[in-house]
Motif scaffolding. Sequence first.
Motif, PDB file in Angstrom:
ATOM      1  N   ASP A 539      48.334  52.090  43.484  1.00 45.22           N
ATOM      2  CA  ASP A 539      49.411  51.536  43.835  1.00 45.22           C
ATOM      3  C   ASP A 539      50.582  52.173  43.990  1.00 45.22           C
ATOM      4  O   ASP A 539      50.669  53.296  43.439  1.00 45.22           O
ATOM      5  CB  ASP A 539      49.694  50.347  42.819  1.00 45.22           C
ATOM      6  CG  ASP A 539      50.630  49.423  43.079  1.00 45.22           C
ATOM      7  OD1 ASP A 539      50.281  48.693  44.139  1.00 45.22           O
ATOM      8  OD2 ASP A 539      51.971  49.334  42.646  1.00 45.22           O
ATOM      9  N   LEU A 560      52.575  41.249  48.559  1.00 46.03           N
ATOM     10  CA  LEU A 560      52.544  42.581  48.368  1.00 46.03           C
ATOM     11  C   LEU A 560      51.425  42.801  47.067  1.00 46.03           C
ATOM     12  O   LEU A 560      50.844  41.882  46.483  1.00 46.03           O
ATOM     13  CB  LEU A 560      53.887  42.933  47.181  1.00 46.03           C
ATOM     14  CG  LEU A 560      53.993  42.462  45.946  1.00 46.03           C
ATOM     15  CD1 LEU A 560      55.380  42.832  45.601  1.00 46.03           C
ATOM     16  CD2 LEU A 560      53.827  40.992  45.843  1.00 46.03           C
ATOM     17  N   TYR A 565      56.602  47.056  46.804  1.00 45.26           N
ATOM     18  CA  TYR A 565      56.000  47.947  47.621  1.00 45.26           C
ATOM     19  C   TYR A 565      57.305  48.801  48.266  1.00 45.26           C
ATOM     20  O   TYR A 565      58.415  48.501  47.957  1.00 45.26           O
ATOM     21  CB  TYR A 565      55.326  47.305  48.719  1.00 45.26           C
ATOM     22  CG  TYR A 565      56.305  46.247  49.502  1.00 45.26           C
ATOM     23  CD1 TYR A 565      56.876  46.807  50.881  1.00 45.26           C
ATOM     24  CD2 TYR A 565      56.359  44.994  48.996  1.00 45.26           C
ATOM     25  CE1 TYR A 565      57.605  45.552  51.362  1.00 45.26           C
ATOM     26  CE2 TYR A 565      57.107  44.069  49.732  1.00 45.26           C
ATOM     27  CZ  TYR A 565      57.711  44.326  51.119  1.00 45.26           C
ATOM     28  OH  TYR A 565      58.444  43.433  51.727  1.00 45.26           O
ATOM     29  N   TYR A 595      48.902  46.188  52.479  1.00 45.54           N
ATOM     30  CA  TYR A 595      50.270  46.161  52.635  1.00 45.54           C
ATOM     31  C   TYR A 595      50.765  44.552  53.077  1.00 45.54           C
ATOM     32  O   TYR A 595      49.860  43.729  53.403  1.00 45.54           O
ATOM     33  CB  TYR A 595      50.568  46.854  53.914  1.00 45.54           C
ATOM     34  CG  TYR A 595      49.798  46.410  55.134  1.00 45.54           C
ATOM     35  CD1 TYR A 595      50.142  45.374  56.256  1.00 45.54           C
ATOM     36  CD2 TYR A 595      48.438  46.949  55.393  1.00 45.54           C
ATOM     37  CE1 TYR A 595      49.382  45.196  57.179  1.00 45.54           C
ATOM     38  CE2 TYR A 595      47.894  46.519  56.548  1.00 45.54           C
ATOM     39  CZ  TYR A 595      48.404  45.570  57.442  1.00 45.54           C
ATOM     40  OH  TYR A 595      47.651  45.151  58.423  1.00 45.54           O
ATOM     41  N   ASP A 660      52.105  50.505  50.280  1.00 48.63           N
ATOM     42  CA  ASP A 660      51.754  49.461  49.108  1.00 48.63           C
ATOM     43  C   ASP A 660      50.636  50.230  48.318  1.00 48.63           C
ATOM     44  O   ASP A 660      51.267  50.437  47.237  1.00 48.63           O
ATOM     45  CB  ASP A 660      51.621  48.081  49.767  1.00 48.63           C
ATOM     46  CG  ASP A 660      51.812  47.148  48.592  1.00 48.63           C
ATOM     47  OD1 ASP A 660      51.871  47.552  47.409  1.00 48.63           O
ATOM     48  OD2 ASP A 660      51.919  46.059  48.783  1.00 48.63           O
TER      49      ASP A 660
END
Length: 667
Positions: A539, A560, A565, A595, A660
């Motif tokens: 992440d 997200l 993100y 994303y 993301d």
Amino acid sequence: MTPLRTLLVVLTLALVGAVAPVSPLPAASSTVASSTGASTAASTVACATDPATPKRQLRAMWISSVANIDWPSRTGLTASAQQAEFRAWLDLAVARRMNAVVVQVRPTADAFWPSPHEPWSQWLTGTQGGDPGYDPLAFMVAEAHARNLELHAWFNPYRVANHDDVNTLVASHPARRNPSWRFAYGGKLYYNPGLPAVRAFIQDAIMDAVTRYDLDGVHLDDYFYPYPVSGQTIPDSAAYNEYGGGFANVHDWRRENVNLLIRELDQRIHQAKPHVSFGVSPFGIWRNAATDPLGSATSGLQSYDAIYADSRRWVKEGWVDYVAPQIYWHIGHAAADYAVLTAWWAQTVRGTGVQLVIGQAAYRAGASGQDAAWQDPAELSDHLHVNRRHPEVSGDIHFSAKDVKANRINAFGTLAAAHYTRPALLPARGTAAAPAAPVLGSATRGSGGVALTWQGQATAYAVYRVDGTPSAADPCAFADARNLLATTRKTTFTDTTAAATAAYTYYVTALGRTHQESGPSAGKAVPGSGGGAFSVVVDNAAAAFTAGPSWGTSTYSSQLHGTDYRFAEPVAASDPAWFRAAIPSAGSYRVEVWYPANAGYNSATPYMVAASGGNRTVTVDQRTGGGAWRALGTFTLDAGTYNVVGVSRWTSAAGYVIADAVRITKV
């Protein structure tokens, strides 16, 4: 362009022109019980949720029997043919990820079960009073529950016949044996709502089904006093003279007659079976604001005045568990705008404890003779986008089954693709305690998928699958339905969608009769096959992610991954954000990216994969497809710890590029 689409364009333009997307993220409070099976909450956290995958939502369709609209498709079918047709309707509901059906079982003062009060329905055999050779209601309940669908039995209270020839009714019909109970109006026969004996009889007829069958709900539609017919007067003056004392006028008396039916039926249902839900689907307009300041900003027929349905009062008094107004108009309709009415009903139920579900006009979508708006495949789907603005809306019922099946102009398919991509639990009713968490005994991968077995004492169970093999359950994994695979009344389930190479962890929760949910079981990890057990998620918040100072941080989108993100403006320079990972051995790996999508984001975001032999670049349109894992492809990767996936800013397309999360899985 509909008003909703105009609003979306405005919002997109505002987003593109903003310095950074920093609006607060919708959150849900997730209470997770301990993995030992106790139902006491171990932790409560705020979790990001995706409005496209709600945890709870009633999703149903009406299955109409009157005039053989949906089922049976015609009279005179054999019992086995009728049953096959009904099973097909339930299978359609399951395929469309619905969790309930609303089936008409008393369409014209007759019955789809062996009632001691009323004759067998003519819509079964073609002859009123004709025995179909089986008990349709018992069959329907059993088949619905086998698929873990709720069955709400739909009763029409006052309609006796869609004609006015009483001599065509079976000789034993109560309306023939009690002439004073009925009247003719507009070419149809009705029971007189103003007679106490009629009100008691209707309730007795309904309660026979409630007490004898394992129903989940009792449902009334919008037919109360008959809809007005020009030049005709309802012939109930004698009843008003006898029972209308104390009322200023016949109109108030008629409304009170309907109020008494609703209030008394609510009491009798819950006295007999507290878990049974009682709901009404009224005409979509109560009153117009021009008539009553409490009404909606509409100018259509007022059900309060025209058919004596004081639906707002039923909600405010709590005489119903749910209300399902038939809002059968398109967004922007001049007299009855869908968006306006949905907002009015949301405000009406707010704080009452009454659940709001919306009656949707699937029958209009793509049908000839309808307004131009209904020829837009996105119209129905846009209705559910409007619903997302109102947290009071807890689901939808679609009229009717044959139109869901027809899927003209792919209108229902468009709706399902945007809103029904995951299953959903039904909204919880009442205050019953949740059952104890089940004990997940095994999760075994086989040729048909991953087979699960568990032990528990509950009405139903929810099965969740989380990617990878985390050491502990993440409470937010259960906050919405993104990880929900299915619900079932069995204690076994096979995940046929499991990829053979991917590693997963499974959890099961228990659901009570009114849908309170336990905490999750202890998880069971299942490695991928053929060495595919390796799977890592990186992440943007992890230490293995790096980005330059031009990359901002946002929580704007509910799609997200994790807590936030990263975003950056496109420039004529790479300046990549990198996701670093430890690749255990050289070989083939599937690379996926996550994303949030937005119409204002970049249409050609370059993702770079550090493949063996040199970087490979894959462009992704980040305007769509967000909030889920999206595969870049399968690549040969070298062993070692290094920057495996990068997001570049070098693109000629406009809009933020987003970084993301990535997932790398050995195949």
